[in-house]
Design an enzyme around this catalytic site. Structure first.
Site, PDB file in Angstrom:
ATOM      1  CG  ASP A 275       2.008  -0.396   2.263  1.00  0.00           C
ATOM      2  OD1 ASP A 275       0.885  -0.739   2.675  1.00  0.00           O
ATOM      3  OD2 ASP A 275       2.541   0.698   2.534  1.00  0.00           O
ATOM      4  CE  LYS A 276       2.870  -4.869  -6.814  1.00  0.00           C
ATOM      5  NZ  LYS A 276       2.238  -4.377  -8.069  1.00  0.00           N
TER       6      LYS A 276
END
Length: 355
Positions: free
Chosen positions: A159-160
């Site tokens: 995830d970012k």
């Protein structure tokens, strides 16, 4: 209702209307609806989240010729709105000189320590500044093409706002070899997470299928695998490593937060975040599955004041991909890489250890 725009092209996708202005007028039966919900009815090719972003962040909506940024406005009969989206950006990622922390590299693959805040591959709203942009600059045109134009070499994702170890393939043979290991769950993936409370028992396995949440396309939900055709089998093994703030907890012997090790048997989108929330112990700082503040953590002492301030400055989920182990897809060598969490995670951990 009136609606005027250039003809929609069949090649348009969700969140993309090609920069063509669209004008809509409120009818008598539509009055008092929320503005962004109403626009979705007339612009089904756009998600509500995209419309809200265009209104509030991009200033792309006009009302009577003036920019209008209140997406929650209750519309009135006869009002006319014009949405002027920004031009569609080139979806082909370009090389960018973005610093990378390289843990290992040869002619077949590259292992990096991804920074929190970096998106892995380009997508709507993030066409630049991604890991792919950085890899294209660093590796040139050697990356595997299996992932397509937007995802060259990408075998798995973080995830970012999750930091930690990732492996990227430099050619198709390496990509196939790594992907096969991921598909049969032959990859060692160890994460560290700081969560609300402390799971009981301290060691266990979460086996719960995941699927996209109906109303929120960016969120995963625990579902009945037999009832949902899109459900993905997901297994997380967890072990509590440390407990924090035992003396502050509401129940004797409990704690207000803990450090948990998670080992993935499968690798689904948001798996750890959704599974730990399902267990009743969402990750600290998680804006999607978590909650603000920490139960039992109140100001009044230097240690608690410090922990509260540190948590307030921590703007992501407390998750770090600490270890990644795999068989080199070409040489057959056993490889394992481990990284300490970045400074923000370490600072949050230290503040809770002082409670």
């Amino acid at each position: 209702m009136t609606k005027s725009s250039a003809d929609n092209k069949s090649t348009e996708t969700d969140d993309d209307i090609g920069g063509d202005p669209v004008t809509v007028t409120v009818s008598d039966v539509e009055a008092k609806m929320r503005l962004d919900k109403w626009l979705v009815l007339h612009l089904p090719e756009l998600s509500r989240a995209r419309i809200k972003s265009l209104i509030e962040k991009d200033g792309a909506l006009q009302k009577d010729g003036e920019t209008f940024t209140n997406a929650s406005w209750k519309i009135r009969e006869g009002e006319t709105y014009t949405l002027i989206p920004p031009p569609v950006e080139d979806a082909t990622p370009q090389p960018q000189d973005i610093p990378l922390t390289v843990l290992y590299e040869d002619e077949h693959l590259i292992v990096i320590d991804k920074a929190a805040g970096m998106v892995v591959h380009p997508a709507a709203g993030n066409w630049s500044g991604t890991l792919v942009n950085a890899l294209l600059y660093h590796c040139g045109d050697t990356l595997s093409g299996i992932g397509g134009v937007a995802r060259p070499g990408i075998v798995h994702r973080l995830d970012k706002d999750t930091s930690g170890v990732m492996v990227v393939a430099k050619h198709d043979k390496a990509h196939h070899g790594l992907r096969d290991q991921f598909s049969v769950h032959d990859i060692e993936r160890v994460y560290h997470a700081i969560v609300h409370g402390a799971p009981r028992p301290g060691i266990g396995t979460i086996e719960a299928a995941l699927a996209r949440a109906g109303a929120d396309r960016k969120k995963m939900s625990i579902v009945d695998a037999e009832a949902h055709s899109s459900a993905r089998h997901a297994i997380t093994h967890y072990k509590m490593l440390e407990k924090f703030g035992t003396g502050l907890a509401r129940l004797e012997g409990d704690s207000i937060a803990s450090l948990v090790e998670c080992r993935l048997e499968t690798g689904r989108t948001h798996q750890i975040r959704a599974h730990m929330a399902h267990l009743g112990h969402p990750l600290l700082g998680d804006p999607v599955y978590g909650r603000t503040g920490v139960a039992g953590l109140k100001p009044g002492t230097p240690a608690s004041d410090s922990a509260i301030a540190t948590l307030a400055a921590f703007h992501r989920q407390a998750l770090h991909a600490r270890q990644l182990g795999f068989i080199h897809p070409i040489t057959g060598e056993e490889m394992s890489f481990e990284t300490d969490p970045p400074e923000d995670f370490a600072r949050l951990l230290a503040s809770f250890r002082r409670l």
